[in-house]
Every structure is written in structure tokens, then in C-alpha cells.
Write a protein that holds these residues in place. Structure first.
Motif, PDB file in Angstrom:
ATOM      1  N   UNK A 221       0.978  -1.213  -0.046  1.00  0.00           N
ATOM      2  CA  UNK A 221       0.084  -0.030  -0.062  1.00  0.00           C
ATOM      3  C   UNK A 221       1.051   1.322   0.118  1.00  0.00           C
ATOM      4  N   UNK A 222       0.973   1.751  -1.106  1.00  0.00           N
ATOM      5  CA  UNK A 222       1.911   3.088  -1.166  1.00  0.00           C
ATOM      6  C   UNK A 222       1.325   4.211  -0.179  1.00  0.00           C
ATOM      7  N   UNK A 223       2.436   5.013   0.403  1.00  0.00           N
ATOM      8  CA  UNK A 223       1.762   6.025   1.186  1.00  0.00           C
ATOM      9  C   UNK A 223       1.486   7.185   0.485  1.00  0.00           C
ATOM     10  N   UNK A 224       0.368   8.031   0.935  1.00  0.00           N
ATOM     11  CA  UNK A 224       0.141   9.435  -0.196  1.00  0.00           C
ATOM     12  C   UNK A 224       1.249  10.225   0.058  1.00  0.00           C
ATOM     13  N   UNK A 225       1.349  11.390  -0.965  1.00  0.00           N
ATOM     14  CA  UNK A 225       2.555  12.204  -1.184  1.00  0.00           C
ATOM     15  C   UNK A 225       3.904  11.670  -1.013  1.00  0.00           C
ATOM     16  N   UNK A 226       4.103  10.435  -1.363  1.00  0.00           N
ATOM     17  CA  UNK A 226       5.341   9.817  -1.384  1.00  0.00           C
ATOM     18  C   UNK A 226       6.008   9.229  -2.784  1.00  0.00           C
ATOM     19  N   UNK A 227       7.145   9.710  -2.977  1.00  0.00           N
ATOM     20  CA  UNK A 227       7.711   9.417  -4.280  1.00  0.00           C
ATOM     21  C   UNK A 227       8.351   7.732  -4.046  1.00  0.00           C
ATOM     22  N   UNK A 228       8.215   7.002  -5.026  1.00  0.00           N
ATOM     23  CA  UNK A 228       8.756   5.431  -5.101  1.00  0.00           C
ATOM     24  C   UNK A 228       9.709   5.436  -6.171  1.00  0.00           C
ATOM     25  N   UNK A 229      10.868   4.934  -5.809  1.00  0.00           N
ATOM     26  CA  UNK A 229      11.894   4.487  -6.851  1.00  0.00           C
ATOM     27  C   UNK A 229      11.950   2.878  -7.066  1.00  0.00           C
ATOM     28  N   UNK A 230      11.545   2.593  -8.116  1.00  0.00           N
ATOM     29  CA  UNK A 230      11.275   1.140  -8.277  1.00  0.00           C
ATOM     30  C   UNK A 230      12.296   0.697  -9.020  1.00  0.00           C
TER      31      UNK A 230
END
Length: 179
Positions: free
Chosen positions: A116-125
Motif C-alpha cells: 500500500x503506497x503512502x500518500x504524497x510519497x515518491x517511490x523509486x522502483x
């Protein structure tokens, strides 16, 4: 039902794409050897308005005809940068409060369907080499490990397929609807 013509799809121009707000997803390619896989990742990144792609290690860079064959022009829309050492990219992103998630099979991984991604968060995959996967030192430096559940006899999916699955899953869970 009638298939739509490309002219009916109302897609962005290159200039419009460049000006459009991007999805808070960054792709890091760790030593990808297949130029066709690289091109496919560019195309997926274009489809979901990915912020940027980092090409690392032996990963080839545009322009190249074999990348272009599968990218279909997306190397002109998606921002990208080559940085030789993947760990340098990971450290840079973490210093910018980006959550680094390697896509790998590892201890304590989070199954993609449970993520579950967190709001206002950038993810590097981070996606790894076709044979060896994501390098261990990169896995160790990651904030989390995402694993794609698999139930057959093979141990992995092609990197371009993995990228499509993971980017779509994270994009859809972020609840972002671009119009």
C-alpha cells in the motif's frame, strides 16, 4: 464495438507530456542487458507518466536502434539519466526522501498485492539484471523489497513484464487519475 483509431485516442504531444505533472514513480534499471527490455521500460514509463528513469551499470542508453524499436519514441518524452553506479543513485534518491523499493525475491519482501503506497510519497522502483536480478548491495540499501507473487515453475518474469506489472499496480494504488 469498434476499435478506436490512433487519431481518436487523444494522446499528449511530446511538449504536452513534458509539461504534464508526473506520477511520483522513478524507475532505476540496475545492469539491464537487453536493449529491447530497456525500450519496453521507456514505453511503460511514458504510459504512466513516470517522473524519470535512471540507467545504471551496463544498461545501454538512447539513442540506439534496438531501444527505439520497443520504445517507439518514448525516449524523447520520459526524462532519463545515466549514472554508472546504482548505489550512487539509491543514496541520492534516499537523500531526497524517495522510498527505494527493489523488485526482487528476498527475505522479508512485501508481496506486491499487499503493498500500500503512502500518500504524497515518491517511490523509486529498482529492476535488476535478467539473470542475476537486483544486485545484493542494492537490495541491502533499499527501504523495502517488493515481490511479484508467482505460482508456476519459473523463478521470475521478464524485466519488461515485471516493470509493467509493478508500475501499473503502484500507479493504480496511488489513486492517480490523469485526464
Amino acid at each position: 464495438m469498434r476499435k478506436l483509431k490512433n487519431s481518436e485516442l487523444d494522446r499528449l504531444s511530446v511538449d504536452e507530456f513534458k509539461r504534464t505533472e508526473k506520477t511520483p514513480i522513478i524507475i532505476v534499471l540496475d545492469n539491464i542487458r537487453s536493449l529491447n527490455n530497456i525500450g519496453s521500460v521507456f514505453r511503460t514509463s511514458d504510459a504512466f507518466l513516470v517522473e524519470k528513469i535512471y540507467l545504471c551499470g551496463i544498461t545501454a542508453t538512447p539513442p540506439h536502434k534496438d531501444i527505439h524499436k520497443t520504445a517507439l519514441g518514448s525516449t524523447e518524452t520520459v526524462d532519463w539519466e545515466y549514472i554508472e553506479n546504482t548505489l550512487d543513485v539509491i543514496q541520492k534518491l534516499k537523500s531526497e526522501n524517495v522510498i527505494v523499493a527493489s523488485v526482487e525475491q528476498a527475505e522479508h519482501s512485501v508481496m506486491l498485492n499487499d503493498f500500500a503506497p503512502q500518500p504524497q510519497t515518491t517511490y523509486a522502483l529498482v529492476f535488476g539484471n535478467e539473470v542475476k536480478g537486483v544486485a545484493q548491495n542494492v537490495v541491502s540499501a533499499s527501504d523495502l523489497i517488493l515481490e511479484i507473487p508467482q505460482f508456476g515453475t519459473k523463478h521470475s518474469l521478464n524485466i519488461s513484464v515485471s516493470c509493467g506489472l509493478v508500475v501499473w499496480d503502484v500507479f493504480s494504488k496511488m489513486g492517480i487519475r490523469k485526464v
